[in-house]
Design an enzyme around this catalytic site. Structure first.
Site, short mmCIF file in Angstrom:
data_model
loop_
_atom_site.label_atom_id
_atom_site.label_comp_id
_atom_site.label_asym_id
_atom_site.label_seq_id
_atom_site.Cartn_x
_atom_site.Cartn_y
_atom_site.Cartn_z
N LEU A 15 46.02 76.00 16.37
CA LEU A 15 44.78 75.22 16.41
C LEU A 15 44.46 74.73 17.82
CD1 LEU A 15 45.26 73.02 13.19
CD2 LEU A 15 43.88 75.10 13.43
N GLY A 16 45.49 74.48 18.61
CA GLY A 16 45.28 73.99 19.96
C GLY A 16 46.58 73.95 20.72
N GLN A 17 46.47 73.94 22.04
CA GLN A 17 47.68 73.96 22.86
C GLN A 17 47.48 73.11 24.10
OE1 GLN A 17 48.95 77.93 23.80
NE2 GLN A 17 51.07 77.31 24.13
N ALA A 19 49.86 70.82 27.45
CA ALA A 19 50.98 70.97 28.38
C ALA A 19 52.31 70.70 27.72
CB ALA A 19 50.78 70.04 29.57
N SER A 22 52.03 72.13 21.02
CA SER A 22 51.07 73.04 20.38
C SER A 22 50.80 72.52 18.97
CB SER A 22 51.63 74.47 20.31
OG SER A 22 51.88 74.97 21.61
N LYS A 38 52.02 69.04 14.99
CA LYS A 38 52.08 69.05 16.45
C LYS A 38 53.54 69.26 16.84
CE LYS A 38 50.48 66.47 20.50
NZ LYS A 38 49.72 65.29 20.95
N ASP A 135 42.44 59.26 26.96
CA ASP A 135 42.05 60.68 27.03
C ASP A 135 40.93 60.97 26.03
OD1 ASP A 135 42.02 63.24 27.97
OD2 ASP A 135 43.75 63.92 26.82
#
EC number: 2.7.11.10
Length: 716
Positions: A15-17, A19, A22, A38, A135
């Protein structure tokens, strides 16, 4: 496949990555429920222990519908990597929504308000728990579709979050550079040493950039070449921004910085919402912390927007739809002032129609009494303003050109930009057609009101004329008036002559109203014909057909851009797709210009002419109505005078008759006895008739007074 004690996932379901971790789509082993996991990589363990556990601790403290839920903290079986098991948001992120070509110029107003509500609620929960996110960006705002089809946005990725009170500071730097506060940008991106500490308001700057991005589809601060390629100018734009400015750009290399104090015309938000939002953006996108709003004021001002209700108002004369944001507890007077601010139509000149009926608004009454409106069923404002029409930027100006050579990434980006302009053209085409529909509907309603006024005024005029004609045509009055020896009868004859004149005026008024009715009917037939032509318009379908074909090619480009290169045959197909895509875009813009814009502009000119006719007709009807009322009033006075005169004459004749009966021998009568007797009888009958006529005329005057209570527009 990878798994923990209770969950499993395939590494292809990424779904996303980032630093340090993932995120994958996973399932509960027992229930099959979808979740997001996660998984932290080895790099994450190089961070201090305090930083590693901070995200777990922060998420455990939070429990809010606008923050992604933490279900469990587990470990993978073999490598014993830490895994956060979280709520799965199936509709991607706010960034993925904004990356869609449909939203190239920002979100629709309703969706933007959902984003604003969710982000504000989520941030408020963070602040109540003393947490700063550090963030905030569209990629960290996830989207979920609720059971009723509504979007729900949730804050996620608390890897940079930490507990921090309002008066505390921090010195470590986190965040994504386009959304970073300038002070943090200077240190993190430009690598300039500084001793500044940062407070909770750094999140406000990131929220401001995020909201601007959501509203417009683009970032507020753009140096030539882009934020990532021109970092020094990016920093200059954010730090040199004048007070009140909400965006800055450098159009050419080494060019001047240009500032914007309003949202771009391509933005989908109404001017009513923009006027509420821009001051908020200006005060949270403020580099000087002493001038920047605090969270309390930010929450107060955004809550003020979210608590308002929208009243849709279509200015018929201007041919513009307005969104009026007011509080339900506001008075009508405040609503009218808000309308005045957007339309320049003063409150005393504002008249409203709703669903074909006159809508009289009392200034002192609560705005809660205003009918529920929508964009397709607004209040229609009737005034003498000059037509303006929908203001927009030609989508053709935002269409990029393909590079001649095959460049998969560049071709994808170009196709995306062209498709975004195509969707903008589709939205504008719909808005232009909707605007014409509202013009036709509003004009039809106004003409129906005028026709009703014609019918009522004509009924009053004809009724008065009927009474007068009946009175003037009586033979008894003629026989009495033919006795010239009595002075009072001469005065009665003069009054009767005045009634005849008034009857002629009423007759002309009746004829005038009839002609006005015919004129309105003719205009309405013309309006129906124009409306039918708009209903038969197929430009929307043509544009949609082009977009569907362009979308298919765009998806092919989207797949191809991930590949290192294309074979010969694939490259030839790609080239043909570029040519076809360009032809479709050209056809789409041609339909928009020739079938939508030109017809709308012609319709706007015709609408202006029709509105002038309507205003002239209404003013003419007011004058005719005043004439009918004046005739009725005067006729009533004449009838009362005539009735009084005849009553006195009748009384005198009775006295003369009584004296004549007592005298012996009877004197020679000035008139023959039969004539005196008949005259007395006629006088009594006429008196009664005059009284009845005066009463009827009084009733007519009352009807006219009620007609005149409808507020009149200002003179043209």
């Amino acid at each position: 496949m990878q798994s923990t004690a209770n969950y499993l996932w395939h590494t292809d379901d990424l779904l996303g990555q980032g630093a340090t971790a993932s995120v994958y789509k996973a399932r509960n082993k027992k229930s099959g429920e979808l979740v997001a996991v996660k998984v932290f990589n080895t790099t994450s363990y190089l961070r201090p222990r305090e930083v590693q556990v901070r995200e777990f601790e922060v998420l455990r403290k939070l429990n809010h519908q606008n923050i992604v839920k933490l279900f469990a903290v587990e470990e993978t079986g073999g490598s014993r990597q830490k895994v956060l098991v979280m709520e799965y948001c199936s509709s991607g992120s706010l960034l993925s929504v904004l990356e869609s070509p449909e939203n190239a110029f920002g979100l629709p107003e309703d969706e933007f308000l959902v984003v604003l509500r969710c982000v504000v609620a989520g941030m408020n929960h963070l602040r109540e728990n003393g947490i700063v996110h550090r963030d905030i960006k569209p990629g960290n705002i996830m989207r979920l579709v609720g059971e009723e089809g509504q979007s729900i946005y949730k804050l996620t990725d608390f890897g940079a979050a930490r507990e921090l009170d309002d008066d505390e500071k921090f010195v470590s730097v986190y965040g994504t550079e386009e959304y970073l506060h300038p002070d943090m940008y200077e240190r993190a991106v430009l690598r300039k040493p500084q001793q500044k500490a940062f407070g909770v308001t750094v999140d406000l700057w990131s929220i401001g950039v995020t909201l601007y991005h959501a509203a417009t589809g683009s970032l507020p601060f753009i140096p030539f070449g882009g934020p990532r390629r021109n970092k020094e100018i990016m920093y200059r734009i954010t730090t040199e921004k004048p007070a009140g400015a909400i965006a800055g750009a450098q159009r050419r290399e080494n060019g001047p910085l240009e500032w914007s104090y309003t949202l771009p015309i391509t933005c989908q938000l109404s001017l009513g919402l923009q006027s509420q939002l821009v001051p908020i953006l200006a005060n949270i996108l403020e580099v000087e912390q002493a001038k920047c709003w605090g969270f309390d004021q930010f929450f107060a001002e955004t809550s003020d927007i979210l608590q308002r209700v929208v009243v849709h108002v279509f200015s018929l004369s201007q041919a513009v739809l307005h969104h009026i944001y007011i509080h339900a507890h506001n008075t009508i007077a405040i609503f009218q002032e808000a309308v005045h601010k957007q339309t320049s139509v003063a409150p005393r000149h504002q008249e409203y129609l709703f669903e074909g009926h006159l809508c009289v608004l009392e200034p002192s009454v609560s705005a809660q009494h205003i009918a529920h409106t929508t964009a397709s069923s607004p209040l229609t404002l009737f005034s003498t303003a000059i037509p303006k029409g929908l203001a927009f930027r030609d989508p053709a100006l935002d269409v990029p050109k393909f590079v001649p050579k095959v460049d998969l990434q560049a071709d994808y980006n170009t196709a995306k930009g062209v498709l975004g302009a195509g969707y903008q053209a589709l939205r504008l085409a719909r808005a232009l057609l909707d605007g014409q529909e509202l013009m036709f509907r509003g004009l039809h309603w106004v003409m129906e009101v005028l026709q009703a006024t014609c019918r009522r005024t004509l009924e009053v005029a004809r009724t008065s004329l009927l009474y007068l004609s009946s009175s003037l045509g009586t033979e008894r009055f003629s026989s009495v008036a033919g006795t010239p020896e009595i002075q009072e009868l001469k005065a009665a004859a003069e009054l009767r002559s005045r009634l005849r004149t008034l009857a002629e005026v009423l007759s002309r008024c009746s004829q005038n109203i009839t002609e006005t009715q015919e004129s309105l009917s003719s205009l309405n037939r013309e309006l129906v014909k124009s409306r039918d032509q708009v209903h038969e318009d197929r430009s929307i379908q043509q544009i949609q057909c082009c977009l569907d074909k362009m979308n298919f090619i765009y998806k092919q480009f989207k797949k191809s851009r991930m590949r290192p290169g294309l074979g010969y045959n694939e490259e030839q197909i790609h080239k043909l797709d570029k040519v076809n895509f360009s032809h479709l875009a050209k056809r789409l813009l041609q339909v928009f210009q020739e079938e939508c814009v030109q017809k709308y502009q012609a319709s706007l000119v015709t609408h202006g002419k029709r509105m002038r006719v309507v205003h002239e007709t209404r003013n003419h009807l007011r004058l005719v109505g005043c004439s009918v009322a004046a005739c009725n009033t005067e006729a009533q006075g004449v009838q009362e005078s005539l009735s009084k005169l005849l009553e006195e004459l009748s009384h005198q004749l009775l006295q003369d008759r009584a004296k004549g009966a007592q005298a012996s021998p009877p004197p020679i009568a000035p008139y023959p006895s039969p004539t005196r007797k008949d005259l007395l009888l006629h006088m009594q009958e006429l008196c009664e008739g005059m009284k009845l006529l005066a009463s009827d005329l009084l009733d007519n005057n009352r009807i006219i007074e009620r007609l005149n209570r409808v507020p009149a527009p200002p003179d043209v």
